[in-house]
Design a protein around this motif. Structure first.
Motif, PDB file in Angstrom:
ATOM      1  N   GLU A  98      47.720   3.371  11.016  1.00 19.74           N
ATOM      2  CA  GLU A  98      46.827   4.247  10.256  1.00 19.74           C
ATOM      3  C   GLU A  98      47.250   5.716  10.393  1.00 19.74           C
ATOM      4  O   GLU A  98      47.321   6.450   9.404  1.00 19.74           O
ATOM      5  CB  GLU A  98      45.432   4.052  10.857  1.00 19.74           C
ATOM      6  CG  GLU A  98      44.255   4.496  10.065  1.00 19.74           C
ATOM      7  CD  GLU A  98      42.991   4.051  10.830  1.00 19.74           C
ATOM      8  OE1 GLU A  98      42.232   3.259  10.280  1.00 19.74           O
ATOM      9  OE2 GLU A  98      42.793   4.489  11.989  1.00 19.74           O
ATOM     10  N   GLU A  99      47.578   6.120  11.615  1.00 22.57           N
ATOM     11  CA  GLU A  99      48.010   7.505  11.863  1.00 22.57           C
ATOM     12  C   GLU A  99      49.329   7.802  11.148  1.00 22.57           C
ATOM     13  O   GLU A  99      49.515   8.887  10.588  1.00 22.57           O
ATOM     14  CB  GLU A  99      48.199   7.742  13.374  1.00 22.57           C
ATOM     15  CG  GLU A  99      46.891   7.894  14.128  1.00 22.57           C
ATOM     16  CD  GLU A  99      47.083   7.917  15.653  1.00 22.57           C
ATOM     17  OE1 GLU A  99      46.065   7.976  16.344  1.00 22.57           O
ATOM     18  OE2 GLU A  99      48.244   7.861  16.129  1.00 22.57           O
ATOM     19  N   ILE A 100      50.222   6.832  11.171  1.00 22.68           N
ATOM     20  CA  ILE A 100      51.532   7.016  10.541  1.00 22.68           C
ATOM     21  C   ILE A 100      51.391   7.126   9.031  1.00 22.68           C
ATOM     22  O   ILE A 100      52.023   7.957   8.384  1.00 22.68           O
ATOM     23  CB  ILE A 100      52.469   5.852  10.936  1.00 22.68           C
ATOM     24  CG1 ILE A 100      52.911   6.062  12.386  1.00 22.68           C
ATOM     25  CG2 ILE A 100      53.675   5.770  10.009  1.00 22.68           C
ATOM     26  CD1 ILE A 100      53.303   4.813  13.086  1.00 22.68           C
ATOM     27  N   ASN A 101      50.511   6.311   8.459  1.00 21.40           N
ATOM     28  CA  ASN A 101      50.242   6.374   7.020  1.00 21.40           C
ATOM     29  C   ASN A 101      49.690   7.759   6.654  1.00 21.40           C
ATOM     30  O   ASN A 101      50.106   8.366   5.654  1.00 21.40           O
ATOM     31  CB  ASN A 101      49.260   5.268   6.629  1.00 21.40           C
ATOM     32  CG  ASN A 101      48.761   5.420   5.208  1.00 21.40           C
ATOM     33  OD1 ASN A 101      47.642   5.874   4.978  1.00 21.40           O
ATOM     34  ND2 ASN A 101      49.589   5.050   4.249  1.00 21.40           N
TER      35      ASN A 101
ATOM     36  N   VAL B  95      37.141   1.162   6.647  1.00 22.42           N
ATOM     37  CA  VAL B  95      36.651   1.194   8.022  1.00 22.42           C
ATOM     38  C   VAL B  95      37.830   1.607   8.906  1.00 22.42           C
ATOM     39  O   VAL B  95      38.887   0.967   8.846  1.00 22.42           O
ATOM     40  CB  VAL B  95      36.152  -0.207   8.451  1.00 22.42           C
ATOM     41  CG1 VAL B  95      35.692  -0.191   9.894  1.00 22.42           C
ATOM     42  CG2 VAL B  95      35.055  -0.688   7.522  1.00 22.42           C
ATOM     43  N   PRO B  96      37.681   2.674   9.711  1.00 27.40           N
ATOM     44  CA  PRO B  96      38.796   3.055  10.592  1.00 27.40           C
ATOM     45  C   PRO B  96      39.165   1.901  11.526  1.00 27.40           C
ATOM     46  O   PRO B  96      38.284   1.137  11.949  1.00 27.40           O
ATOM     47  CB  PRO B  96      38.228   4.231  11.391  1.00 27.40           C
ATOM     48  CG  PRO B  96      37.048   4.715  10.626  1.00 27.40           C
ATOM     49  CD  PRO B  96      36.503   3.537   9.873  1.00 27.40           C
ATOM     50  N   ALA B  97      40.447   1.799  11.842  1.00 27.52           N
ATOM     51  CA  ALA B  97      40.910   0.719  12.710  1.00 27.52           C
ATOM     52  C   ALA B  97      40.132   0.683  14.023  1.00 27.52           C
ATOM     53  O   ALA B  97      39.856  -0.389  14.565  1.00 27.52           O
ATOM     54  CB  ALA B  97      42.410   0.874  12.970  1.00 27.52           C
ATOM     55  N   ALA B  98      39.743   1.858  14.507  1.00 27.20           N
ATOM     56  CA  ALA B  98      39.004   1.937  15.770  1.00 27.20           C
ATOM     57  C   ALA B  98      37.664   1.216  15.703  1.00 27.20           C
ATOM     58  O   ALA B  98      37.102   0.838  16.728  1.00 27.20           O
ATOM     59  CB  ALA B  98      38.795   3.401  16.154  1.00 27.20           C
ATOM     60  N   GLU B  99      37.149   1.023  14.486  1.00 28.48           N
ATOM     61  CA  GLU B  99      35.819   0.398  14.339  1.00 28.48           C
ATOM     62  C   GLU B  99      35.859  -1.029  13.790  1.00 28.48           C
ATOM     63  O   GLU B  99      34.805  -1.620  13.523  1.00 28.48           O
ATOM     64  CB  GLU B  99      34.959   1.272  13.399  1.00 28.48           C
ATOM     65  CG  GLU B  99      34.628   2.625  13.990  1.00 28.48           C
ATOM     66  CD  GLU B  99      34.019   3.573  12.962  1.00 28.48           C
ATOM     67  OE1 GLU B  99      33.464   3.090  11.954  1.00 28.48           O
ATOM     68  OE2 GLU B  99      34.131   4.790  13.157  1.00 28.48           O
TER      69      GLU B  99
END
Ligand SMILES: Nc1ncnc2c1ncn2[C@@H]1O[C@H](COP(=O)(O)OP(=O)(O)O)[C@@H](O)[C@H]1O
Ligand SMILES: [Mg+2]
Length: 233
Positions: free
Chosen positions: A181-184, A225-229
């Motif tokens: 997600e951060e890389i995207n 939904v963020p990956a963290a959630e």
């Protein structure tokens, strides 16, 4: 449209014994989107990813990446296509066992004239203190982070991930997905993520369901939904 697949067909076997694995796949992904390709085991997901990635030849149809047709390219033109456009991540990492983390990444740095900064990438992936270790000295999650760094060092336009969390526990899977997600967000990398997990689809822009070699449903997420959630990883 960055990736456009039309009428893609692929079979394995010979004239007396053939399996029609892909039966006319249609899908499209915009530049910068993360896309999940979801389906049960044996539905043809890996075959589809390998056709898009130029690792398998296509029998019929069209695969266009950034307007360029892949179908019918010679083996050497396919090899150029992979080198210039793609990064691959697999379920079982596929690292070179007798090279260190840094060396595994370094090998792919030479594939491009404009690689990312290797120290920054190693840091982003949390590998700084592990960079001189060999793959056998790492956990599964650390090995996958190394494989991701290796795929990313040439800053590929399209990242193809085949069950990237398939061999990892739930907490480590989450770490890897947060990283993707951060890389995207940071590099705008278009990503195809093949999975049979039913949760990952909620974090991406686009979802494609494959069943028996056909796309049975595709849609864009209105809210992600963020990956963290994510639940049930
Ligand atoms: N190299 C191959 N030769 C023959 N059959 C294959 C080959 N690769 C995959 N298949 C078959 O194609 C079907 C789809 O496989 P695959 O694309 O790996 O599905 P998935 O990744 O969704 O589990 C399966 O029935 C599998 O046995
Ligand atoms: Mg597969």
């Amino acid at each position: 449209m960055y990736l456009e697949v039309k009428g893609l067909k692929k079979k394995y076997g010979n004239s007396s014994n053939t399996v029609q694995v892909l039966k006319g796949i249609e899908l499209s992904v915009q530049k910068g989107q993360m896309c999940v390709i979801q389906g049960t085991s044996g539905s043809g997901k890996s075959t589809l990813l390998n056709c898009i990635g130029g690792l398998e030849t296509i029998d019929e149809g069209s695969v266009k990446v950034s307007g360029k047709e892949i179908f019918g390219l010679s083996p050497s033109a396919l090899s150029d296509y992979r080198r210039d456009n793609l990064g691959f991540i697999f379920q079982f990492y596929n690292l070179v066992p007798n090279l260190t983390v840094r060396e595994n990444i370094k090998v792919c740095e030479y594939l491009t004239s404009s690689p990312l900064d290797i120290d920054e990438l190693i840091k982003t992936l949390g590998l700084t203190e592990h960079q001189n270790k060999f793959p056998s000295q790492l956990s599964g999650g650390q090995q996958q982070r190394c494989a991701i760094a290796r795929a990313l060092i040439k800053n590929p336009k399209l990242l193809l991930c085949d069950e990237p969390t398939g061999a990892l526990d739930s907490a480590t899977s989450r770490d890897i997905l947060i990283l993707l997600e951060e890389i995207n967000a940071k590099y705008g990398t278009t990503m195809l993520i093949v999975t049979h997990n039913n949760s990952i689809k909620d974090m991406v822009h686009k979802v494609v369901f494959v069943k028996d070699g056909l796309v049975v449903k595709q849609y864009e997420n209105k809210t992600r939904v963020p990956a963290a959630e994510l639940e049930d990883l």
